[in-house]
Design an enzyme around this catalytic site. Structure first.
Site, PDB file in Angstrom:
ATOM      1  N   TYR A 275     -11.908  11.190  10.067  1.00  0.00           N
ATOM      2  CA  TYR A 275     -11.500  12.434   9.565  1.00  0.00           C
ATOM      3  C   TYR A 275     -12.665  13.097   8.985  1.00  0.00           C
ATOM      4  CZ  TYR A 275      -8.537  14.845   5.753  1.00  0.00           C
ATOM      5  OH  TYR A 275      -7.821  15.810   5.189  1.00  0.00           O
TER       6      TYR A 275
ATOM      7  N   ASP B 282      -7.917  14.725  -4.137  1.00  0.00           N
ATOM      8  CA  ASP B 282      -6.748  15.712  -3.969  1.00  0.00           C
ATOM      9  C   ASP B 282      -6.964  16.870  -5.139  1.00  0.00           C
ATOM     10  OD1 ASP B 282      -5.532  14.590  -1.788  1.00  0.00           O
ATOM     11  OD2 ASP B 282      -4.030  13.339  -2.958  1.00  0.00           O
TER      12      ASP B 282
ATOM     13  N   GLU C  98       0.928  13.073   9.046  1.00  0.00           N
ATOM     14  CA  GLU C  98       0.177  12.644   8.188  1.00  0.00           C
ATOM     15  C   GLU C  98       0.956  12.450   6.869  1.00  0.00           C
ATOM     16  OE1 GLU C  98      -3.842  12.767   5.273  1.00  0.00           O
ATOM     17  OE2 GLU C  98      -3.404  14.249   6.960  1.00  0.00           O
TER      18      GLU C  98
END
Length: 562
Positions: free
Chosen positions: A182, A70, A59
């Site tokens: 995910y 993030d 990734e």
């Protein structure tokens, strides 16, 4: 190229990488790297290490200035990557380096896609061999047109689900997913979120009904596979998570030891790292499924014990350090200037002019005069570890064109302790300097006398002091450099009896340790006691010099005093 613009030889879907892992009865390893971090070339090395370690899918995070999900750690890596000049063209080039050997998935924010144009972005992604996309800010309900365009180029879409995802939305995810799903393991930003719970109770209870429902609701997606990530940390959280997400994916966080075990240091990659991480994942899953009765696993951020890494975490400031940067700066942290220990060969390389060092007195090996149990094995292990005969490297060299006799101690060799060989080699270096009229430079890093040799070790204090007193009758200068740590008989003999005593910043210098002194005197010692700064203030040290400035300082002194 194929008719759709796909790079030939790429692995078509990230799901294939997961299926291959599942067929072997193990979790899939999907390490993460930020494109362009720590440097543009350094990211290539990180990716190569991942592949050598056995990554099932790689990734790659496309650096973006305003991410939604993030945390500070990955944001810091993205900021540095942007400063390094990592743009979208570079990211595609990076992906193309790896896409023929493992599926490559890009984690990219839709702003980058929009700015490029969806068709143009997908064309370049397919040409680079990108197998899938994780797009955190593209809602499933608004992604149909883009999914169709991506599908036409065989680029899979890997949607995200969270602990709070509802059953209705899970159905939409199932319909939209063409790669893996995910499963975000925490509610919040990467590395900073807490496990989300619908019920009450302490965080240690792990993920609540949201993730449990998500795990159950996604079982019909097993053909594609589920990957768990998003910066989950802590044993309690992982146990709950893995009980309901059968195929976990650990996202490597750039802050600590990035993808610990899956990487090796600069020039020494750890090819067994992927196997080690996989074994750890399997042990964690076994532990969680056994109700906590299985084998214990490390409760650390990486989940692994000591492993070599492309990155390390500074023990002083906590910032991540690219190990190649650390080596290039002779083990000085680029963030806070903390001085790590330096080996004797590197010390000589730091101080001497290139190619001028000539070793002397090689092949001298310590005996075992006291018959100390295990000493022979310790010596053999230290020789193998360091490549040295004993804890000192000695010879002649040039520093700024000035010929010198030089000796550098190595703390890696039984704590740099002074036994009969160390004392003999340092004494011979002093005698050589006297006989040939050379300036003398000695770098000390030692815990003191070597207890394994008993009184023979203590005699080295007298031997080196006599040799030094003879040398000091001449006219050449003696410069002593004290590195961390310098203690015991070394401090009490040749290390502090020089014309100029230089210490590295924050080096610990003394005779007995602070705890011994406190227990003997029954008094609290002042703050900073036995540091180089304390010793300079009290007259034992003349100068404190940064390691990277030592050579220039020595050149100046030798020019003035020789």
């Amino acid at each position: 190229m194929t008719s759709s613009g796909q790079r030939e030889g790429r692995i078509a879907s990230p799901a294939e990488g997961l299926r291959a892992a599942f067929a072997e009865g193990r979790p899939a390893l999907i390490p993460y790297l930020t494109a362009g971090y720590p440097t543009l070339e350094g990211a290539y090395e990180v990716g190569e290490t991942y592949l050598e370690a056995g990554a099932d899918v790689v990734e790659i995070g496309v650096p973006f200035s305003d991410p939604l999900a993030d945390g500070p750690t990955i944001q810091n890596t993205a900021n540095r990557a942007l400063q390094n000049g990592a743009d979208l063209r570079y990211c595609f080039e990076l992906a193309s380096r790896f896409s023929g050997r493992a599926p490559v998935v890009l984690l990219v924010y839709y702003n980058n896609i929009f700015a490029r144009g969806a068709e143009g972005f997908l064309r370049e992604a397919a040409e680079a061999g990108v197998s899938g996309l994780v797009i955190p800010d593209l809602p499933i309900g608004e992604a149909k047109a883009f999914r169709e365009m991506a599908g036409a180029r065989d680029v899979a879409i890997c949607p995200l689900v969270a602990p709070t995802t509802t059953e209705a939305r899970l159905d939409k995810v199932a319909e939209a997913a063409s790669g893996f799903v995910y499963c975000v393991s925490v509610a919040g930003v990467t590395g900073r979120g807490r496990a989300c719970r619908r019920g009450r109770g302490p965080p240690e209870e792990g993920p609540g009904e949201g993730l449990r429902a998500g795990g159950a609701g996604l079982r019909h997606l097993d053909a594609g596979g589920r990957a768990s990530g998003g910066g989950g940390r802590g044993a309690g959280r992982d146990r709950g998570q893995q009980a309901h997400a059968d195929r976990p994916r650990r996202r490597a966080r750039g802050g600590g030891r990035l993808a610990a075990g899956a990487q090796g240091g600069a020039g020494r990659r750890n090819r067994n790292g992927g196997v080690e991480i996989r074994a750890w994942l399997s042990k964690r899953r076994e532990y969680s499924r056994s109700g906590g009765k299985g084998p214990q696993v490390p409760d650390t951020e990486s989940g692994l014990a000591s492993t070599d890494g492309v990155f390390t975490k500074c023990e002083s400031c906590g910032e991540p350090i690219y190990e190649k940067d650390l080596a290039n700066r002779f083990n000085v942290c680029p963030h806070c200037e903390f001085h790590y220990p330096l080996s004797a060969p590197d010390r000589v390389r730091l101080l001497s002019d290139a190619g001028t060092f000539e070793g002397r007195d090689a092949g001298m090996l310590a005996g075992d005069p006291m018959g100390f149990e295990g000493y022979g094995e310790r010596l053999a292990a230290a020789r193998e570890k360091t490549g040295l005969d004993d804890a000192v490297l000695s010879g002649t060299a040039r520093i700024g064109g000035h010929a010198v006799a030089i000796a550098a101690m190595d703390f890696r060799f039984i704590g740099g302790s002074m036994g009969s060989v160390v004392g003999e080699k340092i004494s011979r270096t002093m005698e050589l300097a006297y006989d040939e009229g050379l300036p003398l430079v000695v770098v000390s890093s030692s815990g003191g006398a070597r207890m394994f040799e008993g009184v023979y070790s203590l005699m080295q204090m007298a031997k080196t002091s006599v040799a030094l007193s003879r040398y000091m009758t001449g006219s050449m200068p003696y410069v002593s450099i004290l590195a961390d740590p310098t203690f015991g008989g070394v401090t009490a003999s040749f290390a502090t009896a020089a014309d100029v005593v230089i210490a590295e910043p924050k080096a610990r210098i003394g005779f007995a340790g602070a705890r011994v002194i406190e227990s003997t005197t029954k008094e609290r010692l002042p703050e900073g006691f036995q540091t180089a700064e304390f010793q300079k203030e009290h007259g034992l040290v003349d100068r404190i010099v940064h390691r990277l400035a030592l050579k220039n300082d020595l050149e100046r002194f030798l020019g003035l005093l020789s």
